[in-house]
Design an enzyme around this catalytic site. Sequence first.
Site, short mmCIF file in Angstrom:
data_model
loop_
_atom_site.label_atom_id
_atom_site.label_comp_id
_atom_site.label_asym_id
_atom_site.label_seq_id
_atom_site.Cartn_x
_atom_site.Cartn_y
_atom_site.Cartn_z
N VAL A 258 92.43 49.57 16.25
CA VAL A 258 91.60 49.92 15.09
C VAL A 258 90.14 49.65 15.44
O VAL A 258 89.78 48.54 15.86
CB VAL A 258 92.02 49.13 13.84
CG1 VAL A 258 91.14 49.52 12.65
CG2 VAL A 258 93.49 49.38 13.51
N LEU B 249 88.02 46.43 15.87
CA LEU B 249 88.39 45.53 14.78
C LEU B 249 89.68 44.78 15.06
O LEU B 249 89.86 43.65 14.63
CB LEU B 249 88.55 46.32 13.47
CG LEU B 249 87.28 46.91 12.87
CD1 LEU B 249 87.62 47.79 11.68
CD2 LEU B 249 86.30 45.81 12.45
N GLY B 250 90.60 45.42 15.77
CA GLY B 250 91.87 44.77 16.04
C GLY B 250 92.75 45.65 16.91
O GLY B 250 92.49 46.83 17.12
N GLU B 251 93.82 45.03 17.41
CA GLU B 251 94.71 45.76 18.31
C GLU B 251 96.14 45.30 18.08
O GLU B 251 96.41 44.10 17.97
CB GLU B 251 94.29 45.51 19.76
CG GLU B 251 95.01 46.38 20.77
CD GLU B 251 94.37 46.30 22.15
OE1 GLU B 251 94.91 46.94 23.06
OE2 GLU B 251 93.33 45.62 22.30
N GLY B 252 97.06 46.27 17.97
CA GLY B 252 98.47 45.96 17.81
C GLY B 252 99.27 46.52 18.96
O GLY B 252 98.72 46.95 19.98
N ASP C 226 106.69 48.60 2.29
CA ASP C 226 106.28 47.52 3.19
C ASP C 226 105.18 46.68 2.56
O ASP C 226 104.14 46.40 3.17
CB ASP C 226 105.83 48.10 4.54
CG ASP C 226 105.78 47.03 5.65
OD1 ASP C 226 106.37 45.95 5.47
OD2 ASP C 226 105.14 47.29 6.69
N LYS D 113 92.15 54.16 13.09
CA LYS D 113 93.35 53.68 13.79
C LYS D 113 93.75 54.71 14.83
O LYS D 113 94.15 55.83 14.49
CB LYS D 113 94.48 53.43 12.80
CG LYS D 113 95.76 52.95 13.48
CD LYS D 113 96.71 52.21 12.56
CE LYS D 113 97.29 53.08 11.49
NZ LYS D 113 98.30 52.37 10.69
#
Length: 267
Positions: free
Chosen positions: A21, A13-16, A134, A36
């Site tokens: 994720v 789904l995504g990457e940081g 946050d 995650k």
Amino acid sequence: MDKIGKYQIIKKLGEGATSVVWLGHDPFADRDVAIKVVASSVFSGGEHGKIARNLFVTEASLAGKLVHPHIVQIYDAVVDAAQSYIVMEYVAGGTLEPFCTPDNLLPLDRLVEIVFKCTRALDYAYHLGITHRDIKPANILLASGGDIKISDFGAALFSSGEQTRTAVAGIGSPAYMSPQQVKDHPLNHQSDIFSLGVVMYQLLTGQLPFQGSNNISIVYQIANVEPPPPSALRKGIPPAVDAIVMRALKKSLEERYPTWDAFSFDL
């Protein structure tokens, strides 16, 4: 990658910077989940590693505790040397970030409904002794049917009963921080009220109330500068909506909304 623990992997789904994720499927509960996964190397990088581990453990500790229709539920968490991951509710609709630009603003009634639901979710967390710390558009997700869900409690402060766990100072996104947060003062729910006021201002106008070329400039404005009311930047905003946003953004705790209920009532 086919599996993480008992979960079947469907797609990324995504990457940081510190995590990836994945969309997965829980065969036992028969539901899709977001997983995650944090690289083990992230926790071994000295002081930064310690901070990353604290944030991860903070979020993982909420598994099964925050059960509210407007909060992303955490189902499961694993923290070990081989692999650390958090399994949470999958929310397919993306974040509020696309609606923070002047050419893609939400209708006022929809916007007020979203912020109202955020106040109820954060009031629920507050009564469990949790300050999010946050709040920003990237941490408010759109669910099916137009509902919203608040995510990412990794930076949260806990204060319940005899236990008080204070996460690392300076965590959060500068543009959305309260004056108390940028000054590293003790925080409570009124800091989240300010942050949600910033989000509401941005959703109303398409711009942040406090802007600068760097974090130092933004922090100075948060502590010292009064932004123009939203109606100065967007036609058709009623005086009552102006008043709500500007009260949430008051720099002093005495002038800001004292409770989530008071904020919700005005909305």
